[in-house]
Write a protein that holds these residues in place. Structure first.
Motif, PDB file in Angstrom:
ATOM      1  N   GLY A 378       3.235  45.044 -18.605  1.00  0.00           N
ATOM      2  CA  GLY A 378       3.140  44.156 -19.765  1.00  0.00           C
ATOM      3  C   GLY A 378       4.075  44.612 -20.862  1.00  0.00           C
ATOM      4  O   GLY A 378       4.632  45.713 -20.821  1.00  0.00           O
ATOM      5  N   LEU A 379       4.238  43.771 -21.854  1.00  0.00           N
ATOM      6  CA  LEU A 379       5.132  44.083 -22.961  1.00  0.00           C
ATOM      7  C   LEU A 379       4.618  45.242 -23.795  1.00  0.00           C
ATOM      8  O   LEU A 379       5.404  45.992 -24.384  1.00  0.00           O
ATOM      9  CB  LEU A 379       5.313  42.846 -23.840  1.00  0.00           C
ATOM     10  N   MET A 404       9.353  43.380 -30.522  1.00  0.00           N
ATOM     11  CA  MET A 404       9.523  43.502 -29.077  1.00  0.00           C
ATOM     12  C   MET A 404       9.383  42.146 -28.394  1.00  0.00           C
ATOM     13  O   MET A 404      10.127  41.834 -27.459  1.00  0.00           O
ATOM     14  CB  MET A 404       8.498  44.487 -28.504  1.00  0.00           C
ATOM     15  N   ALA A 405       8.441  41.331 -28.861  1.00  0.00           N
ATOM     16  CA  ALA A 405       8.274  39.998 -28.276  1.00  0.00           C
ATOM     17  C   ALA A 405       9.536  39.166 -28.485  1.00  0.00           C
ATOM     18  O   ALA A 405       9.977  38.440 -27.585  1.00  0.00           O
ATOM     19  CB  ALA A 405       7.058  39.309 -28.884  1.00  0.00           C
ATOM     20  N   ALA A 406      10.113  39.268 -29.693  1.00  0.00           N
ATOM     21  CA  ALA A 406      11.336  38.513 -29.987  1.00  0.00           C
ATOM     22  C   ALA A 406      12.501  39.020 -29.144  1.00  0.00           C
ATOM     23  O   ALA A 406      13.278  38.228 -28.581  1.00  0.00           O
ATOM     24  CB  ALA A 406      11.676  38.627 -31.473  1.00  0.00           C
ATOM     25  N   LEU A 407      12.636  40.334 -29.025  1.00  0.00           N
ATOM     26  CA  LEU A 407      13.750  40.899 -28.251  1.00  0.00           C
ATOM     27  C   LEU A 407      13.585  40.614 -26.760  1.00  0.00           C
ATOM     28  O   LEU A 407      14.581  40.361 -26.067  1.00  0.00           O
ATOM     29  CB  LEU A 407      13.850  42.404 -28.485  1.00  0.00           C
ATOM     30  N   TRP A 408      12.350  40.641 -26.280  1.00  0.00           N
ATOM     31  CA  TRP A 408      12.173  40.363 -24.851  1.00  0.00           C
ATOM     32  C   TRP A 408      12.558  38.923 -24.527  1.00  0.00           C
ATOM     33  O   TRP A 408      13.156  38.657 -23.482  1.00  0.00           O
ATOM     34  CB  TRP A 408      10.732  40.628 -24.406  1.00  0.00           C
ATOM     35  N   ARG A 409      12.243  38.003 -25.434  1.00  0.00           N
ATOM     36  CA  ARG A 409      12.653  36.613 -25.197  1.00  0.00           C
ATOM     37  C   ARG A 409      14.170  36.520 -25.152  1.00  0.00           C
ATOM     38  O   ARG A 409      14.726  35.756 -24.341  1.00  0.00           O
ATOM     39  CB  ARG A 409      12.080  35.714 -26.300  1.00  0.00           C
ATOM     40  N   GLU A 410      14.864  37.281 -25.995  1.00  0.00           N
ATOM     41  CA  GLU A 410      16.324  37.330 -25.933  1.00  0.00           C
ATOM     42  C   GLU A 410      16.782  37.824 -24.562  1.00  0.00           C
ATOM     43  O   GLU A 410      17.736  37.279 -23.988  1.00  0.00           O
ATOM     44  CB  GLU A 410      16.870  38.266 -27.013  1.00  0.00           C
ATOM     45  N   TYR A 411      16.137  38.869 -24.060  1.00  0.00           N
ATOM     46  CA  TYR A 411      16.505  39.419 -22.745  1.00  0.00           C
ATOM     47  C   TYR A 411      16.384  38.355 -21.657  1.00  0.00           C
ATOM     48  O   TYR A 411      17.236  38.257 -20.762  1.00  0.00           O
ATOM     49  CB  TYR A 411      15.595  40.607 -22.411  1.00  0.00           C
ATOM     50  N   MET A 414      19.206  35.739 -22.026  1.00  0.00           N
ATOM     51  CA  MET A 414      20.521  36.278 -21.668  1.00  0.00           C
ATOM     52  C   MET A 414      20.614  36.709 -20.209  1.00  0.00           C
ATOM     53  O   MET A 414      21.676  37.148 -19.755  1.00  0.00           O
ATOM     54  CB  MET A 414      20.861  37.474 -22.562  1.00  0.00           C
ATOM     55  N   GLY A 415      19.514  36.610 -19.470  1.00  0.00           N
ATOM     56  CA  GLY A 415      19.551  37.029 -18.071  1.00  0.00           C
ATOM     57  C   GLY A 415      19.584  38.531 -17.903  1.00  0.00           C
ATOM     58  O   GLY A 415      19.985  39.039 -16.852  1.00  0.00           O
ATOM     59  N   VAL A 416      19.144  39.279 -18.924  1.00  0.00           N
ATOM     60  CA  VAL A 416      19.171  40.743 -18.873  1.00  0.00           C
ATOM     61  C   VAL A 416      17.839  41.288 -18.359  1.00  0.00           C
ATOM     62  O   VAL A 416      17.780  42.410 -17.864  1.00  0.00           O
ATOM     63  CB  VAL A 416      19.511  41.315 -20.272  1.00  0.00           C
ATOM     64  N   GLY A 417      16.788  40.507 -18.472  1.00  0.00           N
ATOM     65  CA  GLY A 417      15.485  40.939 -17.979  1.00  0.00           C
ATOM     66  C   GLY A 417      14.682  39.761 -17.485  1.00  0.00           C
ATOM     67  O   GLY A 417      14.868  38.623 -17.922  1.00  0.00           O
TER      68      GLY A 417
END
Length: 623
Positions: A378-379, A404-411, A414-417
C-alpha cells in the motif's frame, strides 16, 4: 557553509542521521562524543552512531576536532535545526545582539577567554557552555531562586516572561535573583530587544537530567506483495503512450485557442474543465500536463494567454521516445506538485510544492529497492520509507501522505509506477543512468508511425504515435476523433475543403494521402470525395472590397482606372458602370478628390450621402 547550503545538506539526511544532527545542534561550539552517545542512549563505539557521524562528516555538517578526536565540531547546524526537543536557541544565536562589554562580563563569569572581538567572544562563551560539567557546576553555585527558575525552564518552556523580573534586569537591579544567571550566560536577556528571558540550548540540555533524544537506526519494513514485472511494465508503457498523446492534444488545443490567464495568475477551473472536455481528459490530467509542459519549456505566455512555445514545434519533430524523454527530464525533478489539490489555479505554485522534487526522486529509490516481482502492499508503506529517508522534508509518515498520494498519481500518469511497483523507467531514473533511461523509453514507445490504415468509412487509424508529418497531414485534411492507445481521424467534406483552402489541389492532396496510406491503398469513396470537392472548389470566389465606385459615365470610369496616382486603390471593373476599390469609402473619396475629381458619397439605397462637418463639444464641469 551558509545556512541555505546547510539546510540543503540536512534535507538529504536519513532519520537516524538527522536525529544525531539535532543533538549536535544543541551545542553550537561542539559536543563530546560521550555526551552525544549518552543523549541517544548508545555506547560511544556503537556502529550505528559511527555510521551516522560518518554520513554527517561526508555531508560537511560535522567532523572530529583536530586536537581532540572525542570532541565533535559542527557547522552552524543550530541555524537550521533550532528548538529541537523543546530547547531554546544556541547561545551563539541568543547572545549575538548583546554589546561587547556585556559579552565580556559573561565570558569572565564563565572563566572563558575575554577579548574585544564580538565574534571571538561569542565562540568562547559557546565553547564554555558546551561543557555540560562546567554548566552544572556553575548552576550549583547560582542563587536558590535562580536555580528553581532555571530548572523549570530546562524541563518546560525555555522562556521566562515575568514582567517584574525583566524590569529588574532592565533597570540594573543587582538584587534580582536572575542577575547572576544572566551575568554568567546561563540565561539571556537583551534590554533592548528581549521580550522574555531565554535559556540557551547548551544550558537546557545540561540541566535536563533525564534528557534522551530519539534514535531510530533501523528503517521500517513495509509489507510487499507479488506482482508481475511484465504486468507493471505493460501498464507503464500504455500510460506513457497515453501521456504523450494527452500532452500533444492539450498543446495543440492551446495553439488553436490560447488559454486566458486569471488576473491573479494561473489558469482557472472553468478553463481547465473546458480543456478537459476538448481533449478528452479530466481536470487532474489537464492540471498535471500543463505543469509538465511548462516545466519543459513547451508553453509560454503570449500577452495574457497561455500558448505553445517555439520549442513545441521542435518537440513535435522528435521520435516518441525522445518526446517522452524530454517530458520525463523536466518532470522528475520539477519543484511543483500540481496534483496536491488545494484550490489553486493551474500553473500556480505554493509553499506546499517545497520539497516535492526531492520526495519524487526519493520515491523512485524506494520503489527500485523492492525485490524484482514485488510491489508495496500500500501507499502507506512507501510513505513510511520516504519519511525515514528524508524526514526533514517529509515529516513523519502521516504528514507526508497527502504529498505521497499526489506524487504516486504522477508516477502512474508518467508510466513510472503501477500497482505500487516500479516500471523499467523507474529503475533507470533511480539509477540516474541516461543510457538505461533512453533504452527503457525506446522499449515503452516504439518509433512513430509513418502510415495509417484508411478505411471505407472514411476513417484513418494509426495504431501507434504518428510522426509529426503524418499528424500534420491528417490534422489538415481530416478531423481527429480519438487519442490514447490508437489515433483516429475522419475525412469529411469540410475537412477536405480545409486542405484545399490551405492551398492544396485535388491531385496534390490525393498523392499525399496515398503516400501516407498503408500499402498505398485509398478507399474509392475517399478518392471520389477528394476529386468531386476539388472540381467544385474555387468556382465561386470571394474577395475583399473596401467600397465601389458607380457612374453612368463609363468613359470617366475608364479614365479614373488609368490615373497612375490612383493605383493604390487597386480599382477593378465589376461591370461597365461599377469599379471596386480596395480602400474604404473615406479613403477612396479623399484620393479621388486629391486627383482633381469631384466624387460624392452614396447611401446603400442609392441616394446621395450628406457629409456634414463634425462639431465636437466639451462637457461642462459639474456644478
Amino acid at each position: 557553509m551558509e545556512s541555505p547550503q546547510i539546510l540543503q545538506a540536512a534535507s538529504l539526511l536519513t532519520l537516524p542521521q538527522l536525529q544525531v544532527a539535532e543533538v549536535l545542534s544543541l551545542r553550537a561550539a561542539g559536543t563530546r562524543l560521550r555526551d552525544l552517545a549518552r543523549a541517544i542512549g548508545v555506547g560511544v563505539e556503537d556502529r550505528r552512531l559511527t555510521a551516522a557521524l560518518r554520513a554527517l562528516h561526508e555531508a560537511g555538517l560535522a567532523q572530529p576536532d583536530e586536537d581532540d578526536p572525542e570532541w565533535i565540531r559542527t557547522v552552524a547546524l543550530h541555524q537550521v535545526l533550532a528548538n529541537s526537543y523543546g530547547f531554546g536557541r544556541a547561545a551563539e544565536h541568543e547572545l549575538q545582539y548583546l554589546p561587547v562589554e556585556h559579552l565580556q562580563r559573561i565570558a569572565y563569569g564563565l572563566g572563558a577567554p575575554v577579548g574585544r572581538e564580538h565574534r571571538r567572544l561569542l565562540g568562547a562563551i559557546g565553547a564554555a557552555l558546551a561543557d555540560p560539567d562546567r554548566v552544572r557546576d556553575l548552576f550549583r553555585s547560582a542563587p536558590r531562586a535562580a536555580r528553581d527558575i532555571m530548572l523549570d525552564m530546562a524541563v518546560g518552556e525555555p522562556f521566562y516572561a515575568d514582567p517584574h523580573a525583566m524590569m529588574a534586569l532592565r533597570t540594573g537591579n543587582k538584587s534580582s535573583p536572575l542577575r547572576w544567571a544572566v551575568d554568567h550566560g546561563l540565561l539571556v536577556f537583551n534590554a533592548y530587544y528581549g521580550a522574555a528571558i531565554s535559556m540557551p540550548s547548551e544550558v537546557g540540555v545540561a540541566l535536563r537530567p533525564d534528557f534522551r533524544a530519539e534514535f531510530d537506526p533501523s528503517p521500517p519494513a513495509p509489507p510487499s506483495v507479488t506482482i508481475s514485472a511484465e504486468t507493471v511494465d505493460r501498464e507503464g508503457s500504455a500510460a506513457a503512450r497515453a501521456a504523450l498523446s494527452s500532452v500533444t492534444a492539450l498543446l495543440e488545443e492551446c495553439g488553436r485557442t490560447p488559454v486566458p490567464i486569471l488576473k491573479a495568475g494561473g489558469i482557472g477551473l472553468r478553463e481547465v474543465r473546458k480543456l478537459a472536455r476538448l481533449v478528452g481528459s479530466d481536470e487532474e490530467g489537464v492540471r498535471f500536463w500543463l505543469t509538465v509542459a511548462g516545466m519543459n519549456g513547451l508553453i509560454g505566455i503570449a500577452g495574457d494567454r497561455v500558448a505553445p512555445s517555439a520549442e513545441f514545434d521542435n518537440w513535435l519533430k522528435l521520435e516518441p521516445a525522445e518526446q517522452f524523454g524530454w517530458l520525463v527530464d523536466g518532470w522528475f525533478q520539477m519543484p511543483a506538485a500540481p496534483l496536491l489539490l488545494d484550490g489553486r489555479a493551474a500553473l500556480v505554485g505554493s509553499e506546499q510544492d517545497a520539497g516535492s522534487a526531492l520526495l519524487r526522486v526519493t520515491l523512485a529509490g524506494v520503489l527500485s529497492s523492492l525485490r524484482t516481482g514485488r510491489g508495496a502492499a500500500g501507499l502507506d508503506g512507501l510513505a513510511a520509507m520516504v519519511a525515514y529517508l528524508r524526514p526533514l522534508v517529509a515529516g513523519d509518515a502521516g504528514e507526508v501522505m497527502p504529498m505521497m498520494a499526489a506524487l504516486w498519481r504522477e508516477y502512474e500518469l508518467m508510466g513510472v509506477g503501477a500497482h505500487h511497483a516500479p516500471t523499467t523507467l523507474c529503475h533507470a531514473l533511480a539509477a540516474a543512468d541516461r543510457e538505461r533511461l533512453a533504452e527503457a523509453l525506446r522499449g515503452f514507445l516504439p518509433p512513430a508511425e509513418e502510415t495509417v490504415l484508411l478505411q471505407s468509412d472514411l476513417t484513418a487509424v494509426a495504431t501507434g504515435a504518428p510522426s509529426g508529418a503524418l499528424s500534420a497531414l491528417l490534422d489538415l485534411a481530416a478531423d481527429r476523433e480519438s487519442r490514447g492507445g490508437g489515433y483516429t481521424w475522419r475525412f469529411t467534406e469540410s475537412s477536405v475543403r480545409r486542405a484545399f483552402d490551405a492551398g492544396s489541389t485535388a491531385e496534390e492532396l490525393l498523392a499525399r494521402v496515398r503516400a501516407a496510406a498503408a500499402g498505398g491503398r485509398v478507399p474509392q469513396a475517399l478518392e471520389y470525395m477528394i476529386g468531386d470537392l476539388g472540381r467544385k472548389h474555387g468556382v465561386v470566389r470571394v474577395r475583399t472590397v473596401g467600397c465601389v465606385l458607380r457612374s453612368d459615365d463609363t468613359a470617366l470610369l475608364g479614365e479614373i482606372r488609368s490615373v497612375r496616382s490612383l493605383a493604390r486603390l487597386e480599382l477593378t471593373e465589376l461591370a461597365p458602370t461599377v469599379l471596386s476599390s480596395a480602400l474604404s469609402p473615406a479613403e477612396t473619396l479623399a484620393a479621388l478628390r486629391h486627383a482633381g475629381y469631384a466624387p460624392a458619397a452614396e447611401n446603400p439605397d442609392g441616394t446621395l450621402a450628406v457629409e456634414r462637418p463634425t462639431r465636437h463639444r466639451a462637457d461642462l464641469p459639474a456644478q
